[in-house]
Design an enzyme around this catalytic site. Structure first.
Site, mmCIF file in Angstrom:
data_model
loop_
_atom_site.group_PDB
_atom_site.id
_atom_site.type_symbol
_atom_site.label_atom_id
_atom_site.label_comp_id
_atom_site.label_asym_id
_atom_site.label_seq_id
_atom_site.Cartn_x
_atom_site.Cartn_y
_atom_site.Cartn_z
ATOM 1 N N ASP A 163 0.820 -1.211 0.000
ATOM 2 C CA ASP A 163 0.000 0.000 0.000
ATOM 3 C C ASP A 163 0.856 1.265 0.000
ATOM 4 O O ASP A 163 0.749 2.100 0.880
ATOM 5 C CB ASP A 163 -0.919 -0.058 1.241
ATOM 6 N N GLU A 394 3.402 -7.937 7.176
ATOM 7 C CA GLU A 394 2.142 -8.530 6.733
ATOM 8 C C GLU A 394 2.292 -9.563 5.617
ATOM 9 O O GLU A 394 1.695 -9.431 4.543
ATOM 10 C CB GLU A 394 1.165 -7.432 6.318
ATOM 11 N N TYR A 446 -6.705 -2.945 12.650
ATOM 12 C CA TYR A 446 -7.568 -1.845 12.198
ATOM 13 C C TYR A 446 -9.032 -2.114 12.531
ATOM 14 O O TYR A 446 -9.916 -1.808 11.740
ATOM 15 C CB TYR A 446 -7.374 -1.624 10.690
ATOM 16 N N GLU A 482 0.953 -1.305 14.079
ATOM 17 C CA GLU A 482 0.140 -0.399 13.263
ATOM 18 C C GLU A 482 -1.262 -0.337 13.829
ATOM 19 O O GLU A 482 -1.864 -1.372 14.145
ATOM 20 C CB GLU A 482 0.024 -0.884 11.811
HETATM 21 C C1 BDP Z 1 -1.478 -2.318 6.752
HETATM 22 C C2 BDP Z 1 -0.168 -2.241 5.964
HETATM 23 C C3 BDP Z 1 0.205 -0.821 5.574
HETATM 24 C C4 BDP Z 1 -1.006 -0.104 5.022
HETATM 25 C C5 BDP Z 1 -2.082 -0.066 6.097
HETATM 26 C C6 BDP Z 1 -3.346 0.666 5.627
HETATM 27 O O1 BDP Z 1 0.882 -2.823 6.700
HETATM 28 O O2 BDP Z 1 1.259 -0.845 4.650
HETATM 29 O O3 BDP Z 1 -0.714 1.163 4.541
HETATM 30 O O4 BDP Z 1 -2.445 -1.394 6.375
HETATM 31 O O5 BDP Z 1 -4.188 0.030 5.014
HETATM 32 O O6 BDP Z 1 -2.129 -3.484 6.513
HETATM 33 O O7 BDP Z 1 -3.449 1.856 5.850
#
Ligand code: BDP
Length: 570
Positions: A163, A394, A446, A482
């Site tokens: 991404d 990932e 997330y 993250e």
């Molecule tokens: C995670 C990835 C990262 C993405 C992020 C996203 O590690 O590179 O930019 O999600 O979706 O899964 O913002």
């Protein structure tokens, strides 16, 4: 691998500037003799990605050709001469004066060629062909076919398996440097909290190695004819984020005629280890607070941009961060030099993002990953700021081959550097079998964004439960590497809703509240420090990932202010 430096015995000449450039969409260059001269060209800035320097061609990934000319600085005839590239993405092929001198695969890591025998005193012609196509057997991969087993394939454009925008070109400085014919090849420094500084110096020629260490009231020297050299610093001024103390180390080679080579490097005395659920720096538990980031800025693309590095450190300090991960590739050497000086704890990550484990191309991907682990550790092993190696981000580890793949890389990293913990960053959580042997568990989450959209209560409850379950299954330190939400700067909503600054700030604050309650969580890295460029996709408005707590031009969103309160930047 030593970064080139200038002193009485060594000299560096930076080839940065405006080079000649030519796209080669039909792939005619080789047949038409471009290695001997490009003919019609257009100027381009080096270093910088090519994609955003022109009016068109943003999505063009190569091949493209670069050319420059140089004369040797005075006095270099007596020296060995090397040409060193800090990073070329993705495949570089290099010719000097029409002679092919070598190639390198993979961006973000340096490579060099000795050119002593083919360099001329004047009028050298350097040609570099760069090609950045996305392919399933490259790392990071691209153009990946859909896999029914793990619902994964490249859907965005350009078709990356990651991404961020696949910027191409000569992205870090190209250096010409000279060293003595016999001299220092490499230096490895290992330190202990009791003040021991252990050195391995690789050198050619018959010589005594003399080491001096100065700073913080210390002035020590030791000599040896080979093997390891030990120094013991009484009452050492240890390196840490609060006190990033560095000593000046000088290594010299002494022959019959006196000193004939010298190399200096800053040394931070510190230890890093995993003990139970804790991550210990100098024997004391630490908690990493910081970000994932990208080398990304308008027009420069992924090119080396010194003011942006200074700015990003200033912003991280302003917020109260003490750490970052080099998502998703090793950052410039200068970024790590600054981390040493400014006191940041770095998780150094290879370019292995978006790996998948279907049979086809697997062996090749493993070979490349091994190469990256070797190159990254060789480059970064002497930085006190680097406290952990990350093998990948990932990976789609659904197939059984993944576990053996990472065991191989883990063993390799440990054999090259037994002093630092090794990890990989997973989105699978409980299903990531490599966690069985990795030193630290790193997870990206997330909930409340991609899942439980708009429902933070549900998302946070799931996070809370999953972290405990993960820790029960893999009882070791855990870092949430993250978490975050996209926010359009200037878009507000009360009550908070997705894409507003309020939603992003609240999600981050609620995650941090959960993390703070769990003693086994040793790190919280928000995704991302700044908005950054991606390929085109329905969920990437303006081809940007908007999860930055700062905008792409480094202005704070509400979340940056909230983090500043939470992390004590105030
Ligand atoms: C995670 C990835 C990262 C993405 C992020 C996203 O590690 O590179 O930019 O999600 O979706 O899964 O913002």
């Amino acid at each position: 691998m030593l970064y080139p430096q200038t002193n009485l015995f060594r000299q560096v000449f930076d080839l940065s500037g405006f080079w000649d450039f030519r796209f080669d969409p039909q792939g005619r260059g080789l047949d038409e003799g471009w290695p001997e001269g490009l003919g019609e060209t257009y100027p381009i800035a080096v270093p910088a990605s090519w994609n955003d320097q022109f009016a068109d061609e943003r999505d063009y990934l190569g091949p493209a050709w670069y050319q420059t000319r140089f004369d040797l600085p005075w006095g270099w005839e007596q020296k060995r001469v090397f040409l060193r590239f800090g990073s070329v993405n993705y495949l570089a092929q290099v010719w000097l004066n029409g002679v092919f001198i070598g190639q390198h695969e993979g961006g973000h890591l340096p490579f060099e060629f000795e050119i002593t025998s083919c360099v001329q005193r004047e009028g050298n012609l350097l040609i570099v062909r760069v090609e950045g196509h996305l392919a399933p057997d490259r790392v990071p991969p691209g153009n990946v076919p859909a896999d029914p087993l793990d619902a994964f394939g490249s859907a965005n454009y350009p078709p990356t398996s990651f991404d961020f925008f696949p910027y191409c070109g000569i992205q870090r400085p190209v250096l010409l440097y000279a060293v003595p014919h016999e001299g220092i090849g490499d230096i490895t420094v290992i330190t202990g909290a009791d003040g021991t500084v252990c050195l391995r110096v690789e050198a050619s020629g018959q010589a005594t190695r003399r080491v001096t260490l100065r700073g913080h009231g210390t002035n020590l020297a030791a000599e040896s004819d080979g093997g390891e050299i030990m120094l013991s610093v009484p009452q050492p001024a240890l390196w840490s984020p609060e006190t990033p103390n560095l000593y000046d180390m000088t290594v010299e080679l002494i022959g019959k005629e006196g000193v004939f080579d010298r190399y200096t490097l800053p040394v931070g005395i510190r230890t890093i280890e995993v003990a139970g659920d804790a991550l210990l720096l100098n024997g004391h538990p630490i908690v990493l607070k910081g970000f994932g980031r990208h080398e990304d800025f308008p027009i420069f693309g992924r090119g080396y941009a010194p003011p942006v590095l200074i700015k990003d450190y200033a912003l991280m300090k302003w917020v109260g961060a003490n750490s970052f991960r080099t998502t998703h590739y090793p950052y410039s050497e200068q970024m790590l030099d600054l981390a040493d000086r400014l006191g940041f704890l770095v998780i150094d990550e290879t370019p292995a993002v978006g790996l998948f484990f279907a049979e086809e191309g697997l062996e090749r991907r493993l070979t490349l990953c091994r190469q990256y682990v070797r190159e990254m550790i060789a480059r970064d092993k002497n930085h006190p700021s680097v406290i952990m190696w990350s093998l990948a981000n990932e990976p789609h580890s659904h197939r059984p081959a993944a576990k053996a793949f990472f065991r191989d890389l883990y063993d390799l990293a440990k054999s090259l550097d037994p002093t630092r913990p090794v990890t990989l960053v997973s989105y699978l959580g409980l299903g990531e079998e490599a966690f069985e042997f990795l030193d630290v568990v790193c997870l990206n989450r997330y909930f409340g964004w991609y899942l439980q959209q708009g429902r933070l209560d549900e998302g946070c409850a799931l996070l809370d439960a999953e972290l405990d379950a993960l820790h029960q299954k893999y009882p070791r330190p855990l870092i949430l590497t993250e978490f975050g939400a996209d926010a359009v700067a200037g878009h507000h909503a009360q009550p908070p809703e997705m894409f507003s600054e309020e939603y992003q700030a609240e999600m981050i604050a609620r995650y941090i509240a959960i993390l703070n309650r769990k003693p086994f969580i040793v790190g919280q890295h928000v995704w991302n420090l700044c908005d950054f460029k991606t390929g085109q996709a329905v969920h990437r408005v303006g081809a940007l990932n908007l999860k930055g707590v700062f905008t792409r031009d480094r202005r704070p969103k509400l979340a940056a202010h909230r983090l500043r309160e939470l992390w004590g930047g105030l």
